[in-house]
Motif scaffolding. Structure first.
Motif, PDB file in Angstrom:
ATOM      1  N   MET B   1      79.384  48.938  99.528  1.00 26.81           N
ATOM      2  CA  MET B   1      78.033  49.507  99.431  1.00 26.81           C
ATOM      3  C   MET B   1      78.084  51.033  99.518  1.00 26.81           C
ATOM      4  N   TYR B   2      76.999  51.626  99.136  1.00 24.89           N
ATOM      5  CA  TYR B   2      76.968  53.098  99.144  1.00 24.89           C
ATOM      6  C   TYR B   2      76.360  53.640 100.433  1.00 24.89           C
ATOM      7  N   GLN B   3      76.825  54.828 100.763  1.00 19.95           N
ATOM      8  CA  GLN B   3      76.314  55.537 101.919  1.00 19.95           C
ATOM      9  C   GLN B   3      75.551  56.749 101.368  1.00 19.95           C
ATOM     10  N   THR B   4      74.437  57.113 102.006  1.00 18.10           N
ATOM     11  CA  THR B   4      73.620  58.225 101.512  1.00 18.10           C
ATOM     12  C   THR B   4      73.698  59.404 102.483  1.00 18.10           C
ATOM     13  N   PHE B   5      73.785  60.591 101.911  1.00 13.38           N
ATOM     14  CA  PHE B   5      73.814  61.808 102.726  1.00 13.38           C
ATOM     15  C   PHE B   5      72.671  62.715 102.282  1.00 13.38           C
ATOM     16  N   VAL B   6      71.807  63.066 103.213  1.00 16.30           N
ATOM     17  CA  VAL B   6      70.684  63.941 102.866  1.00 16.30           C
ATOM     18  C   VAL B   6      70.723  65.183 103.751  1.00 16.30           C
ATOM     19  N   GLY B   7      70.672  66.335 103.107  1.00 11.61           N
ATOM     20  CA  GLY B   7      70.552  67.601 103.829  1.00 11.61           C
ATOM     21  C   GLY B   7      69.299  68.300 103.330  1.00 11.61           C
ATOM     22  N   LEU B   8      68.658  69.077 104.201  1.00 10.14           N
ATOM     23  CA  LEU B   8      67.395  69.708 103.809  1.00 10.14           C
ATOM     24  C   LEU B   8      67.468  71.223 103.916  1.00 10.14           C
ATOM     25  N   ILE B 197      75.332  60.291  97.200  1.00  9.48           N
ATOM     26  CA  ILE B 197      75.738  58.974  97.691  1.00  9.48           C
ATOM     27  C   ILE B 197      77.219  58.792  97.376  1.00  9.48           C
ATOM     28  N   ASN B 198      77.845  57.908  98.121  1.00 12.69           N
ATOM     29  CA  ASN B 198      79.268  57.631  97.896  1.00 12.69           C
ATOM     30  C   ASN B 198      79.604  56.281  98.500  1.00 12.69           C
ATOM     31  N   LYS B 199      80.756  55.749  98.091  1.00 12.23           N
ATOM     32  CA  LYS B 199      81.232  54.509  98.711  1.00 12.23           C
ATOM     33  C   LYS B 199      81.376  54.748 100.213  1.00 12.23           C
ATOM     34  N   ALA B 200      80.959  53.786 101.012  1.00 14.23           N
ATOM     35  CA  ALA B 200      81.015  53.951 102.459  1.00 14.23           C
ATOM     36  C   ALA B 200      82.416  54.359 102.895  1.00 14.23           C
ATOM     37  N   GLY B 201      82.475  55.399 103.711  1.00 15.79           N
ATOM     38  CA  GLY B 201      83.757  55.856 104.237  1.00 15.79           C
ATOM     39  C   GLY B 201      84.460  56.878 103.362  1.00 15.79           C
ATOM     40  N   ALA B 202      83.919  57.126 102.160  1.00 14.78           N
ATOM     41  CA  ALA B 202      84.594  58.039 101.234  1.00 14.78           C
ATOM     42  C   ALA B 202      84.098  59.479 101.351  1.00 14.78           C
ATOM     43  N   GLY B 203      83.235  59.760 102.322  1.00 19.78           N
ATOM     44  CA  GLY B 203      82.737  61.128 102.498  1.00 19.78           C
ATOM     45  C   GLY B 203      81.587  61.453 101.560  1.00 19.78           C
ATOM     46  N   ALA B 222      61.462  60.331  96.720  1.00 19.65           N
ATOM     47  CA  ALA B 222      62.448  60.976  95.841  1.00 19.65           C
ATOM     48  C   ALA B 222      63.862  60.589  96.257  1.00 19.65           C
ATOM     49  N   ILE B 223      64.119  60.511  97.565  1.00 21.04           N
ATOM     50  CA  ILE B 223      65.458  60.119  98.032  1.00 21.04           C
ATOM     51  C   ILE B 223      65.739  58.683  97.594  1.00 21.04           C
ATOM     52  N   GLU B 224      64.749  57.831  97.756  1.00 19.81           N
ATOM     53  CA  GLU B 224      64.967  56.430  97.381  1.00 19.81           C
ATOM     54  C   GLU B 224      65.200  56.286  95.881  1.00 19.81           C
ATOM     55  N   HIS B 225      64.495  57.099  95.094  1.00 21.74           N
ATOM     56  CA  HIS B 225      64.728  57.082  93.652  1.00 21.74           C
ATOM     57  C   HIS B 225      66.135  57.569  93.324  1.00 21.74           C
ATOM     58  N   GLU B 226      66.557  58.641  93.993  1.00 23.63           N
ATOM     59  CA  GLU B 226      67.902  59.187  93.742  1.00 23.63           C
ATOM     60  C   GLU B 226      68.998  58.198  94.137  1.00 23.63           C
ATOM     61  N   GLN B 227      68.793  57.490  95.225  1.00 28.40           N
ATOM     62  CA  GLN B 227      69.787  56.491  95.656  1.00 28.40           C
ATOM     63  C   GLN B 227      70.017  55.490  94.526  1.00 28.40           C
ATOM     64  N   LYS B 228      68.928  55.014  93.933  1.00 27.44           N
ATOM     65  CA  LYS B 228      69.045  54.024  92.857  1.00 27.44           C
ATOM     66  C   LYS B 228      69.669  54.649  91.612  1.00 27.44           C
TER      67      LYS B 228
END
Ligand SMILES: [Zn+2]
Lengths: 92, 474
Positions: B1-8, B197-203, B222-228
């Motif tokens: 699964m993918y992991q999401t990283f959000v910075g503001l 987003i990236n594969k979990a554990g891949a940074g 917008a984040i949820e749209h970008e994740q998809k």
């Protein structure tokens, strides 16, 4: 400095350069860069960078309005106005 | 699964009376291009001078966020050509910002807390406003030069929901500090959102920046749209391209923004027109004095100290004024605990505020009045129904509860001596009902209670009415 780099720099600065300008300025800029390289050779380890000479105190002002009496004159200098908005070509 | 990283990258307008580098008024809603001068219009030969109050507010926020404060803060030029910035550069901070390496802790929906690291806090100027109208653009420079504070977080947020909660918490922090009204809808708080987003554990993955987000709900969407979208790109075996996208609120999608020709090289260099600022002891003292108990800490304390539920504490601490009001009222009321006071604020007080279209800050109810209303209840001089009636009267007549109580004669009939004759007269007026109840028809007892209440104008203490009826019917 090669011509490509100079062209990019000119583009970023929004300056239009002709063929003759490129050759002439290329040489001048290279000369400047050489001078900086020379200065870079100095050992400045442990010295604080001087960003401003002759400044000893903070230079700040209080947060109280000082409206400019030039506002109208500045706006009127614009080539085109609409309801005090400055009109420019569409840039979007 | 993918992991999401959000910075503001959060921008807030600071509450200053003037712009950050000139004496023009910083005021919304004025006629276009009235609050302008040669400095903020970018005329050659002018000299910007720092607004000391803007610096104080910038340092205040930095300290509240636990940043290392700069002992010698510097300004830089960020070069770009766009008509909203008449100087062709923005004065900002790049090499030595006001604060670095802080963090904010905030509460998640499940009640746990999370810490988000702050990369830096820096002071800069806002740009003018452009209105695109067909084949022309209208420009207003009233906003050019407003003091703008940018707070940059590390990519520590993991979802849209988390980011929305973080933004609301951040907004509360700046409001508690009084440095900004933090209103996203009105543009005094803006937020550019970096999502990868990236594969979990891949940074970290490839960062996509989203602009044009003017509410925390849009940030979440917008984040949820970008994740998809990014997941679909990766699933198809392609690479996510590093770009800036715009949120389209009509279609609920992000769209590629036309990138400016020539790439983004801002050629930062130290601003020669502004000397460094070195905060001295008295400046730092003012920054210390401006610190307040932050919303999360206050919420946790109110739960501890007054036994509030999470829901009550959330409500009470949402605004600093409400939290202050609450604490004053609890401390001023003799007997009652915090829970009763929180219930007033969440229930009937809020109802009256809505009904009269008022705010707690500007309404006839003060903490002292709410405290004395509760004290009347605690002392048994009124019961709940009358208390609610008195609250409405406070809103209508702007008087103290004690005064209203006297004027309206609403004090409870709470002694047997007062109430017994009334019960007796009700009994003698309705002998049939009394007989029926005595014969076992308990349903008709309510009728007798109603008659006693009617005869006393609702002032009879309900417990005493029940006790006396039981006694007389025995
Ligand atoms: Zn100005």
């Amino acid at each position: 400095m090669d011509t490509k780099e100079l062209e990019t720099t000119a583009l970023l600065a929004q300056i239009e350069l002709g063929k003759g300008d490129l050759a002439r300025l290329g040489e001048a800029v290279s000369q400047m860069l050489d001078n900086f390289r020379k200065m870079n050779e100095l050992d400045t380890e442990g010295l604080e960078a001087t960003t401003h000479a002759l400044v000893t105190d903070n230079r700040v002002r209080p947060d109280s309005p000082v409206p400019s009496d030039l506002a109208d004159a500045l706006v009127e200098r614009s080539p085109e106005l609409e309801d005090r908005f400055i009109v420019i070509p569409n840039v979007l | 699964m993918y992991q999401t990283f959000v910075g503001l990258e959060i921008h807030i307008h600071l509450n200053t009376a003037t712009k950050v580098f000139c004496g023009c008024k910083a005021h919304f809603g004025d006629e276009p291009n009235t609050n302008v001068c040669p400095v903020c219009m970018g005329y050659p030969g002018v000299l910007p001078v720092l607004n000391q109050h803007a610096l104080e507010l910038a340092y205040t926020v930095s300290l509240a966020l636990g940043c290392q404060l700069s002992h010698r803060t510097l300004f830089d030029r960020k070069n770009y050509f766009y008509p909203d910035m008449p100087k062709n550069y923005q004065i900002t901070q790049f090499h030595e910002p006001v604060g670095q390496n802080g963090s904010i802790e905030f509460a998640l929906a499940d009640g746990t807390t999370k810490k988000v690291r702050i990369h830096d806090v820096h002071l800069e100027e806002d740009a003018g406003k452009m209105i695109h109208a067909g084949d022309m653009t209208l420009v207003d420079y009233n906003r050019a030069g407003y003091s703008l504070l940018e707070v940059v977080t590390e990519p520590d947020l993991a979802s849209g929901e988390e980011t929305e909660a973080f933004l609301q918490a951040f907004q509360r922090v700046v409001r508690y500090l009084g440095v900004s009204d933090g209103n996203m809808e009105e543009g005094s708080m803006k937020c550019d959102t970096n999502v990868s987003i990236n594969k979990a554990g891949a940074g970290l993955g490839t960062k996509v920046e989203i602009k044009n987000l003017n509410s925390s709900r849009f940030v979440k969407k917008a984040i949820e749209h970008e994740q998809k979208r990014q997941a679909a790109v990766l699933e198809a075996g392609n690479k996510v391209s590093q770009e800036t996208r715009l949120w389209n609120e009509n279609r609920d999608v992000t769209e590629t923004m036309r990138t400016k020709e020539g790439g983004l090289d801002y050629r930062y260099f130290p601003e020669p027109d502004l000397p460094p600022f070195v905060p001295d002891a008295s400046f730092l003292k003012r920054i210390q004095d401006a610190q307040v108990e932050l919303p999360l800490a206050r919420k946790q304390r109110l739960v501890r100290e007054f036994g509030l539920s999470r829901e009550q504490a959330d409500f009470v601490t949402d605004a600093r004024f409400t939290a202050d009001f609450f604490e004053q009222a609890v401390r001023a009321s003799a007997a009652s605990g915090g829970s009763a006071m929180a219930n007033w604020l969440m229930g009937d007080v809020q109802k009256e505020l809505n009904h009269f279209n008022l705010t707690l800050e500007a309404c006839p109810l003060t903490a002292g009045r709410l405290a004395s209303l509760q004290s009347l209840l605690d002392a048994g001089r009124i019961h709940t129904k009358i208390a609610k009636q008195l609250l409405v009267s406070i809103f209508e007549e702007d008087k103290d509860p004690e005064t209203l109580l006297q004027e309206k004669g609403l004090e409870s009939i709470a002694t047997e001596q007062q109430l017994a004759p009334i019960v007796e007269s009700v009994f003698s007026a309705h002998p049939n009902v009394v007989a029926a109840v005595k014969a076992g028809d308990a349903r008709q007892k309510g009728f007798l209670v109603g008659q006693v209440m009617k005869a006393t104008g609702g002032r009879a203490a309900p417990d005493l009415v029940n006790a006396l009826l039981a006694k007389f019917l025995a």
